[in-house]
Design an enzyme around this catalytic site. Structure first.
Site, PDB file in Angstrom:
ATOM      1  N   GLU A 154      -9.659  -5.513  -7.616  1.00 46.46           N
ATOM      2  CA  GLU A 154      -9.136  -4.919  -8.847  1.00 46.46           C
ATOM      3  C   GLU A 154     -10.036  -5.225 -10.043  1.00 46.46           C
ATOM      4  OE1 GLU A 154      -7.034  -2.712  -9.196  1.00 46.46           O
ATOM      5  OE2 GLU A 154      -6.071  -2.713  -7.246  1.00 46.46           O
ATOM      6  N   TYR A 199      -3.086  -3.745 -16.763  1.00 44.54           N
ATOM      7  CA  TYR A 199      -3.265  -2.966 -15.532  1.00 44.54           C
ATOM      8  C   TYR A 199      -3.420  -3.877 -14.313  1.00 44.54           C
ATOM      9  CZ  TYR A 199      -5.376  -0.995 -11.557  1.00 44.54           C
ATOM     10  OH  TYR A 199      -5.603  -0.707 -10.247  1.00 44.54           O
ATOM     11  N   ASP A 248      -3.451   3.139 -14.998  1.00 41.54           N
ATOM     12  CA  ASP A 248      -4.903   3.219 -15.150  1.00 41.54           C
ATOM     13  C   ASP A 248      -5.240   4.658 -15.554  1.00 41.54           C
ATOM     14  OD1 ASP A 248      -4.421   4.627 -12.832  1.00 41.54           O
ATOM     15  OD2 ASP A 248      -6.316   4.058 -11.938  1.00 41.54           O
TER      16      ASP A 248
END
Length: 352
Positions: A44, A127, A145
């Site tokens: 991520e 996020y 996102d």
DNA sequence: AAAACGTGGAC
DNA sequence: TGTCCAAGTTT
């Protein structure tokens, strides 16, 4: 209504989920397989503002070299920055190390399993915290996102430009998020945005949300989301100095942690502005290369003049330090510095 | 809260 | 060639 929509998307995901090295697919997930939080976190962070295609090789190299968060926490800063070189946004790599050390040393090697706990860590914002909480820990958090913003703007035909529309799109996304399979759902919306609901020419004909999509009905899908106009990029100029010692060592410096290319290796040189002053890092017979290194950063263009020199073993640099030939990997350089090196290297080959 | 912060691929 | 864009965060 919304539950049925979420179910439609999950059904689509069960058949079309992309295969990725950090992902546990829907079939395995249904069998109870859980993804490794370390790999979810690493992926991520790498994926922030970065394409899947660019991340793949970096993810493989990082996990091969540092298989666990404890391994990464024990790594040398220079090794991590070197492995990150070329991926961009280097504050991510500095925060990655900080975060790994907090998790390894203060949290017993275990990542927090809540959004709030995750958000307290370096380099993890709204996020990424939601993504890790939902994907790794199955918490019903909403990820927002760029994909989700685009999908929501189209699904509800929102014409307010970004970033102003962000709170509205976030609320719409939250209202759709189901309580079951939150991790798969989060990845499903992002896969939808990446493969069907694409920025240009979305494939509305095969979209699982074709029927409820307001923008498709209105014919506005391809124009959404609207965005505020961008500011033009100025052009800056700079000078870098590539010195090669007789034994093959190169003169490099470690850039300060703050600012552009912070913490990365680079060639010593001038400031970058309209009219850079010469700033040779040592006395030598400097030669200017005929070609400049051209590079574009997020907010400006750069034209770099490259100066080269060959120096003897006694050379004493005023900036930086000579890195031995055996230790120097050009791949440890950020791209702009590698471009300068690519111009300089053949010159040294020609005139040994 | 606007600006800083990278890079490579697609069109 | 230039512009847009990609699983954003920090200050």
């Amino acid at each position: 209504m919304t539950q049925a929509q979420a179910a439609d998307l999950l059904n689509w995901y069960d058949r079309h989920a992309r295969v990725m090295p950090w992902r546990v697919g829907p079939q395995d997930r249904a069998q109870g397989v859980r993804p490794d939080p370390y790999r979810v976190w690493l992926s991520e962070v790498m994926l922030q503002q970065t394409t899947v295609a660019a991340v793949r090789d970096y993810f493989h190299r990082f996990t091969a070299r540092w298989p666990t968060v404890a391994d990464l926490a024990g790594a040398d800063d220079a090794d991590v920055m070197g492995e990150w070189a070329g991926l961009g946004y280097y504050a991510r790599a500095r925060n990655l190390l900080k975060c790994a050390r907090v998790v390894a040393h203060d949290l017993g090697g275990v990542f927090p399993d809540t959004r709030d706990g995750l958000m307290a860590l370096p380099g993890i914002g709204p996020y990424t915290a939601s993504a890790i909480a939902s994907i790794a820990f199955n918490q019903p958090e909403t990820v927002v996102d760029g994909n989700v913003e685009r999908v929501m703007a189209r699904l509800y035909d929102v014409h307010t430009p970004l970033p102003r529309a962000k709170p509205e799109l976030t609320a719409l996304a939250a209202a759709l998020t189901p309580q079951n399979r939150p991790g798969d759902y989060a990845q499903a919306v992002m896969d939808l945005g990446a493969t069907i609901c694409t920025p240009r020419s979305p494939a509305c004909g095969i979209c699982p949300w074709r029927d409820p999509c307001v923008a498709r009905t209105a014919g506005t899908a391809a124009t959404l989301p609207k965005k505020e106009p961008k500011k033009p990029k100025p052009t800056r100029h700079g000078i870098v100095y590539v010195a090669r010692r007789d034994d093959g060592a190169f003169l490099l410096e470690r850039r300060p942690d703050k600012g552009l290319l912070g913490g990365m290796l680079g060639w010593p040189g001038s400031d970058w502005n309209d009219a850079p002053q010469p700033a040779p890092p040592l006395d030598a017979d400097w030669r200017e290369l005929p070609a400049q290194a051209l590079h574009t950063f997020t907010h400006f263009h750069l034209r770099l003049t490259v100066m080269i020199a060959t120096v003897g073993a006694q050379a004493q640099p005023q900036q930086g330090a000579f890195l031995p030939h055996a230790t120097f990997r050009p791949s440890d350089l950020p791209t702009v510095m590698r471009k300068a090196f690519d111009l300089a290297r053949p010159e040294f080959d020609n005139t040994p």
